[in-house]
Scaffold this motif. Structure first.
Motif, PDB file in Angstrom:
ATOM      1  N   GLY A 168      68.250 -88.737  59.205  1.00  0.00           N
ATOM      2  CA  GLY A 168      68.958 -87.555  59.683  1.00  0.00           C
ATOM      3  C   GLY A 168      68.858 -87.392  61.190  1.00  0.00           C
ATOM      4  N   PHE A 169      67.682 -87.679  61.734  1.00  0.00           N
ATOM      5  CA  PHE A 169      67.479 -87.534  63.176  1.00  0.00           C
ATOM      6  C   PHE A 169      68.231 -88.600  63.971  1.00  0.00           C
ATOM      7  N   ASN A 170      67.906 -89.871  63.701  1.00  0.00           N
ATOM      8  CA  ASN A 170      68.365 -90.957  64.569  1.00  0.00           C
ATOM      9  C   ASN A 170      69.821 -91.368  64.355  1.00  0.00           C
ATOM     10  N   LEU A 171      70.387 -91.039  63.204  1.00  0.00           N
ATOM     11  CA  LEU A 171      71.766 -91.454  62.938  1.00  0.00           C
ATOM     12  C   LEU A 171      72.776 -90.314  63.015  1.00  0.00           C
ATOM     13  N   PHE A 172      72.302 -89.069  63.014  1.00  0.00           N
ATOM     14  CA  PHE A 172      73.247 -87.951  63.009  1.00  0.00           C
ATOM     15  C   PHE A 172      72.980 -86.915  64.100  1.00  0.00           C
TER      16      PHE A 172
END
Length: 274
Positions: free
Chosen positions: A19-23
């Motif tokens: 959730g953090f690194n891709l969105f």
């Protein structure tokens, strides 16, 4: 059971990383709590987000280990380690071009991950640990404290980046909270009534691993006419799964009634011995 919790902690933590690194991070959208502050460090400095997350959380977890339930904190340390390592190793990559969609979906993924970690008797660290520590020292509502600290993250986001980012951060935090509530529980405090024939063992086990107080009453089984103890305590939602595991360790046959608590008056935590 321990293996299932272990897998849950890993799975939930890795979902948070996705959730953090891709969105969220590719669109300069922050998460709540210390994770959001870690993202800020990663965006405005050479410090990797994962490293910042670990360094910010580690002192709090050490303090929490001394002041809160040891099993809960050990699980939280493990989750923070997995999240920090994942944020360090997984490259930041933009999956969706639309910032609002990324805020919503990234917030939802974060909520799913955090909810799974909660159900595995841990936390992702950060403001939750601060809130629990403060509520032990001061009888202060955790919800109010967390909302205030998250508001600071949103305001800082607005000044550092832009107010579109701040509003998208607000959307992300809101979605995360709603998803966590749906997966875990939507009540900040819960009352437990535990009926067991191992009252003193249960009392000692809970007081060793939690910092909440207990009330013990004598009872008699209506059908069996056997003597039993009734233990009553109020806990936060973050402690529910851990308390259920602690109860099962002492008496798998214990009858436990869990109810929503609207309001608590008086000390919510166990007084320190003097």
């Amino acid at each position: 059971m321990k293996k299932v919790r272990f897998i849950g902690l890993i799975l939930g933590s890795l979902i948070v990383v996705v959730g953090f690194n891709l969105f969220l991070i590719p669109h300069q959208v922050l998460s709540s709590g210390l994770s959001g502050i870690s993202m800020m460090f990663g965006m405005i400095s050479p410090i990797n987000t994962g490293l910042a997350n670990f360094l910010l959380n580690f002192p709090l977890l050490i303090i929490g280990y001394k002041m809160l339930g040891k099993k809960f904190i050990m699980n939280s340390i493990f989750s923070v380690f997995i999240i920090s390592l994942g944020l360090y190793l997984v490259p930041v990559h933009e999956i969706a071009k639309d910032t609002i969609l990324s805020s919503i979906f990234g917030g939802a993924l974060t909520g799913i991950g955090v909810g799974i970690v909660f159900r595995s008797s841990g936390s992702t660290g950060g403001f939750d640990i601060i809130g629990m520590i403060v509520s032990r020292k001061r009888d202060f509502p955790i919800g109010t404290l967390l909302s205030g600290m998250n508001a600071v993250v949103i305001v800082i986001s607005g000044f550092l980046f832009n107010w579109d980012s701040a509003l998208n951060t607000l959307v992300s935090i809101y979605v995360t909270g709603k998803v966590v509530d749906a997966i875990y529980t939507d009540h900040a405090k819960l009352t437990l009534m535990i009926i067991t024939e191992k009252g003193q063992e249960m009392r000692a086990h809970l007081l060793t691993n939690l910092y909440r107080g207990l009330t013990i009453m004598d009872g008699v089984g209506g059908y069996s006419n056997n003597q039993r103890n009734v233990l009553i305590t109020v806990i936060s939602r973050y402690e529910l799964n851990e308390v259920k595991n602690l109860i099962t360790e002492v008496d798998p046959a214990a009858f436990v009634n869990i109810t929503e608590t609207i309001e608590v008056m008086g000390l919510f935590h166990r007084p320190s011995p003097s």
